[in-house]
Design a protein around this motif. Structure first.
Motif, PDB file in Angstrom:
ATOM      1  N   TYR A  66     -19.687   5.128 -66.836  1.00 46.46           N
ATOM      2  CA  TYR A  66     -18.825   6.134 -67.478  1.00 46.46           C
ATOM      3  C   TYR A  66     -18.992   6.070 -68.995  1.00 46.46           C
ATOM      4  O   TYR A  66     -19.079   7.093 -69.674  1.00 46.46           O
ATOM      5  N   SER A  67     -19.039   4.859 -69.537  1.00 45.57           N
ATOM      6  CA  SER A  67     -19.247   4.691 -70.975  1.00 45.57           C
ATOM      7  C   SER A  67     -20.643   5.150 -71.388  1.00 45.57           C
ATOM      8  O   SER A  67     -20.836   5.668 -72.484  1.00 45.57           O
ATOM      9  N   LEU A  68     -21.609   4.980 -70.507  1.00 50.53           N
ATOM     10  CA  LEU A  68     -22.989   5.393 -70.797  1.00 50.53           C
ATOM     11  C   LEU A  68     -23.126   6.914 -70.814  1.00 50.53           C
ATOM     12  O   LEU A  68     -23.661   7.494 -71.762  1.00 50.53           O
ATOM     13  N   PHE A  69     -22.630   7.574 -69.766  1.00 56.24           N
ATOM     14  CA  PHE A  69     -22.852   9.011 -69.621  1.00 56.24           C
ATOM     15  C   PHE A  69     -21.718   9.870 -70.172  1.00 56.24           C
ATOM     16  O   PHE A  69     -21.948  10.969 -70.651  1.00 56.24           O
ATOM     17  N   GLY A  70     -20.476   9.410 -70.054  1.00 56.99           N
ATOM     18  CA  GLY A  70     -19.350  10.155 -70.614  1.00 56.99           C
ATOM     19  C   GLY A  70     -18.684  11.125 -69.663  1.00 56.99           C
ATOM     20  O   GLY A  70     -17.572  11.567 -69.900  1.00 56.99           O
ATOM     21  N   GLY A  71     -19.353  11.497 -68.570  1.00 61.05           N
ATOM     22  CA  GLY A  71     -18.775  12.407 -67.591  1.00 61.05           C
ATOM     23  C   GLY A  71     -18.716  11.752 -66.228  1.00 61.05           C
ATOM     24  O   GLY A  71     -19.618  10.990 -65.850  1.00 61.05           O
ATOM     25  N   TYR A  72     -17.637  12.023 -65.474  1.00 62.37           N
ATOM     26  CA  TYR A  72     -17.449  11.355 -64.182  1.00 62.37           C
ATOM     27  C   TYR A  72     -16.677  12.244 -63.228  1.00 62.37           C
ATOM     28  O   TYR A  72     -15.724  12.921 -63.624  1.00 62.37           O
ATOM     29  N   ALA A  73     -17.100  12.253 -61.972  1.00 64.47           N
ATOM     30  CA  ALA A  73     -16.377  12.983 -60.921  1.00 64.47           C
ATOM     31  C   ALA A  73     -16.507  12.209 -59.619  1.00 64.47           C
ATOM     32  O   ALA A  73     -17.511  11.518 -59.386  1.00 64.47           O
ATOM     33  N   VAL A  74     -15.482  12.287 -58.771  1.00 63.01           N
ATOM     34  CA  VAL A  74     -15.506  11.613 -57.474  1.00 63.01           C
ATOM     35  C   VAL A  74     -15.071  12.601 -56.398  1.00 63.01           C
ATOM     36  O   VAL A  74     -14.192  13.434 -56.623  1.00 63.01           O
ATOM     37  N   ALA A  75     -15.710  12.518 -55.222  1.00 63.82           N
ATOM     38  CA  ALA A  75     -15.382  13.403 -54.105  1.00 63.82           C
ATOM     39  C   ALA A  75     -15.739  12.686 -52.810  1.00 63.82           C
ATOM     40  O   ALA A  75     -16.552  11.742 -52.807  1.00 63.82           O
ATOM     41  N   ASN A  76     -15.123  13.097 -51.712  1.00 69.39           N
ATOM     42  CA  ASN A  76     -15.458  12.527 -50.417  1.00 69.39           C
ATOM     43  C   ASN A  76     -16.910  12.832 -50.072  1.00 69.39           C
ATOM     44  O   ASN A  76     -17.395  13.947 -50.292  1.00 69.39           O
ATOM     45  N   HIS A  77     -17.589  11.836 -49.501  1.00 67.63           N
ATOM     46  CA  HIS A  77     -18.944  12.052 -49.013  1.00 67.63           C
ATOM     47  C   HIS A  77     -18.877  13.011 -47.822  1.00 67.63           C
ATOM     48  O   HIS A  77     -17.886  13.032 -47.085  1.00 67.63           O
ATOM     49  N   ALA A  78     -19.897  13.810 -47.630  1.00 66.49           N
ATOM     50  CA  ALA A  78     -19.899  14.815 -46.560  1.00 66.49           C
ATOM     51  C   ALA A  78     -19.567  14.183 -45.210  1.00 66.49           C
ATOM     52  O   ALA A  78     -20.216  13.232 -44.788  1.00 66.49           O
ATOM     53  N   GLY A  79     -18.515  14.702 -44.567  1.00 63.86           N
ATOM     54  CA  GLY A  79     -18.114  14.226 -43.254  1.00 63.86           C
ATOM     55  C   GLY A  79     -17.332  12.927 -43.256  1.00 63.86           C
ATOM     56  O   GLY A  79     -17.076  12.357 -42.198  1.00 63.86           O
ATOM     57  N   GLU A  80     -16.943  12.442 -44.439  1.00 63.59           N
ATOM     58  CA  GLU A  80     -16.234  11.172 -44.543  1.00 63.59           C
ATOM     59  C   GLU A  80     -14.872  11.373 -45.216  1.00 63.59           C
ATOM     60  O   GLU A  80     -14.656  12.341 -45.948  1.00 63.59           O
ATOM     61  N   THR A  81     -13.957  10.441 -44.942  1.00 60.88           N
ATOM     62  CA  THR A  81     -12.652  10.466 -45.618  1.00 60.88           C
ATOM     63  C   THR A  81     -12.445   9.236 -46.500  1.00 60.88           C
ATOM     64  O   THR A  81     -11.641   9.265 -47.416  1.00 60.88           O
ATOM     65  N   LEU A  82     -13.182   8.159 -46.211  1.00 66.83           N
ATOM     66  CA  LEU A  82     -13.043   6.931 -46.995  1.00 66.83           C
ATOM     67  C   LEU A  82     -14.237   6.677 -47.909  1.00 66.83           C
ATOM     68  O   LEU A  82     -14.112   6.013 -48.937  1.00 66.83           O
ATOM     69  N   VAL A  83     -15.404   7.181 -47.540  1.00 70.47           N
ATOM     70  CA  VAL A  83     -16.612   6.986 -48.341  1.00 70.47           C
ATOM     71  C   VAL A  83     -16.653   8.045 -49.435  1.00 70.47           C
ATOM     72  O   VAL A  83     -16.471   9.232 -49.172  1.00 70.47           O
ATOM     73  N   LYS A  84     -16.890   7.594 -50.669  1.00 68.18           N
ATOM     74  CA  LYS A  84     -16.852   8.498 -51.820  1.00 68.18           C
ATOM     75  C   LYS A  84     -18.224   8.646 -52.464  1.00 68.18           C
ATOM     76  O   LYS A  84     -19.040   7.719 -52.456  1.00 68.18           O
ATOM     77  N   ASP A  85     -18.457   9.803 -53.039  1.00 64.98           N
ATOM     78  CA  ASP A  85     -19.619  10.045 -53.903  1.00 64.98           C
ATOM     79  C   ASP A  85     -19.138  10.024 -55.345  1.00 64.98           C
ATOM     80  O   ASP A  85     -18.216  10.768 -55.709  1.00 64.98           O
ATOM     81  N   HIS A  86     -19.743   9.177 -56.151  1.00 64.29           N
ATOM     82  CA  HIS A  86     -19.395   9.083 -57.574  1.00 64.29           C
ATOM     83  C   HIS A  86     -20.541   9.687 -58.378  1.00 64.29           C
ATOM     84  O   HIS A  86     -21.685   9.243 -58.275  1.00 64.29           O
ATOM     85  N   THR A  87     -20.234  10.701 -59.154  1.00 66.70           N
ATOM     86  CA  THR A  87     -21.251  11.407 -59.921  1.00 66.70           C
ATOM     87  C   THR A  87     -20.989  11.215 -61.414  1.00 66.70           C
ATOM     88  O   THR A  87     -19.904  11.521 -61.911  1.00 66.70           O
ATOM     89  N   PHE A  88     -21.987  10.687 -62.101  1.00 66.89           N
ATOM     90  CA  PHE A  88     -21.895  10.504 -63.552  1.00 66.89           C
ATOM     91  C   PHE A  88     -22.809  11.528 -64.219  1.00 66.89           C
ATOM     92  O   PHE A  88     -23.970  11.672 -63.835  1.00 66.89           O
ATOM     93  N   SER A  89     -22.266  12.241 -65.184  1.00 67.06           N
ATOM     94  CA  SER A  89     -23.038  13.276 -65.869  1.00 67.06           C
ATOM     95  C   SER A  89     -22.954  13.066 -67.373  1.00 67.06           C
ATOM     96  O   SER A  89     -21.994  12.481 -67.878  1.00 67.06           O
ATOM     97  N   GLU A  90     -23.961  13.555 -68.062  1.00 65.41           N
ATOM     98  CA  GLU A  90     -24.026  13.360 -69.511  1.00 65.41           C
ATOM     99  C   GLU A  90     -23.061  14.297 -70.230  1.00 65.41           C
ATOM    100  O   GLU A  90     -23.130  15.513 -70.085  1.00 65.41           O
ATOM    101  N   ASN A  91     -22.156  13.704 -70.990  1.00 68.40           N
ATOM    102  CA  ASN A  91     -21.235  14.462 -71.828  1.00 68.40           C
ATOM    103  C   ASN A  91     -21.950  14.761 -73.146  1.00 68.40           C
ATOM    104  O   ASN A  91     -22.509  13.857 -73.769  1.00 68.40           O
ATOM    105  N   GLN A  92     -21.913  16.009 -73.586  1.00 71.80           N
ATOM    106  CA  GLN A  92     -22.652  16.398 -74.786  1.00 71.80           C
ATOM    107  C   GLN A  92     -21.888  16.148 -76.088  1.00 71.80           C
ATOM    108  O   GLN A  92     -22.350  16.532 -77.160  1.00 71.80           O
ATOM    109  N   SER A  93     -20.729  15.509 -76.010  1.00 78.98           N
ATOM    110  CA  SER A  93     -19.947  15.222 -77.211  1.00 78.98           C
ATOM    111  C   SER A  93     -20.569  14.063 -77.989  1.00 78.98           C
ATOM    112  O   SER A  93     -21.149  13.140 -77.417  1.00 78.98           O
ATOM    113  N   ASN A  94     -20.436  14.108 -79.323  1.00 85.12           N
ATOM    114  CA  ASN A  94     -20.890  13.002 -80.163  1.00 85.12           C
ATOM    115  C   ASN A  94     -19.920  11.825 -80.136  1.00 85.12           C
ATOM    116  O   ASN A  94     -20.229  10.753 -80.641  1.00 85.12           O
TER     117      ASN A  94
END
Length: 200
Positions: A66-94
């Motif tokens: 999170y500190s590296l990329f600056g953007g973060y989102a979490v959602a259930n993995h397809a077909g799951e209720t306990l398994v999560k997908d964590h997506t880190f994306s680059e934040n364009q802020s300085n």
């Protein structure tokens, strides 16, 4: 408020660290009728700085990403209720995402607020743990009474990693895994302290 220390919510095991206060001394070379080149010195800049190295865990490492990329989102993995997908994306802020790092030793507890990641290396070698090396810059430390929350972690090993090459992200799913014995990824955020008149 940004720069205000908060209680730790994750623990991060480390194999080595030298995170500590750092500073810059300015020498006073005014002539005062003595042979000494400098008559005194004063601390003009203060920060916290250092490295944290360790084995890559599955939970505490999320904050470093999170500190590296600056953007973060979490959602259930397809077909799951306990398994999560964590997506880190680059934040364009300085303005880089900051953390509060609490270092607890047997004799003292220090908090380094406004800690920002300067660099991160991920090292994957066949037959070994996946390891990370990180460098940080922060405000000077303050003493604290915080107690880290130790949580069960799953450490990544080399067989948990797959190396693929594709023209874009969408192509990775169908790409063939490359046969590689070791790989190292380096990230450099080029974060440096910024001092202005009226503060250290």
């Amino acid at each position: 408020m940004r720069g205000t220390g908060v209680a730790p919510t994750y623990s991060l095991g480390w194999t080595s660290t030298d995170l500590a206060d750092a500073g810059k001394n300015q020498m006073n070379n005014s002539a005062i009728n003595v042979l000494d080149e400098n008559q005194s010195s004063v601390v003009v800049e203060q920060t916290g700085a250092g490295k944290i190295d360790g084995i890559l865990p599955d939970q505490g490492m999320g904050l470093i990403f999170y500190s590296l990329f600056g953007g973060y989102a979490v959602a259930n993995h397809a077909g799951e209720t306990l398994v999560k997908d964590h997506t880190f994306s680059e934040n364009q802020s300085n303005q880089s995402q900051s953390l509060t790092i609490t270092r607890k030793d047997p004799n003292i507890v220090n908090q380094f607020s406004l800690a920002m990641l300067k660099s991160l290396s991920l090292d994957v070698v066949a037959g070994d743990y996946v390891k990370f090396s990180s460098e940080w810059i922060s405000q000077p430390s303050t003493s604290a009474t915080a107690t880290p929350a130790f949580v069960a972690e799953n450490n990544f090993i080399s067989k948990n990693a797959t190396v693929k090459f594709a023209a874009n992200i969408a192509g990775l799913a169908g790409a063939t895994a490359a046969s590689i014995k070791d790989i190292k990824l380096n990230f450099d955020k080029k974060v440096n302290p910024y001092f202005v008149i009226g503060q250290n």
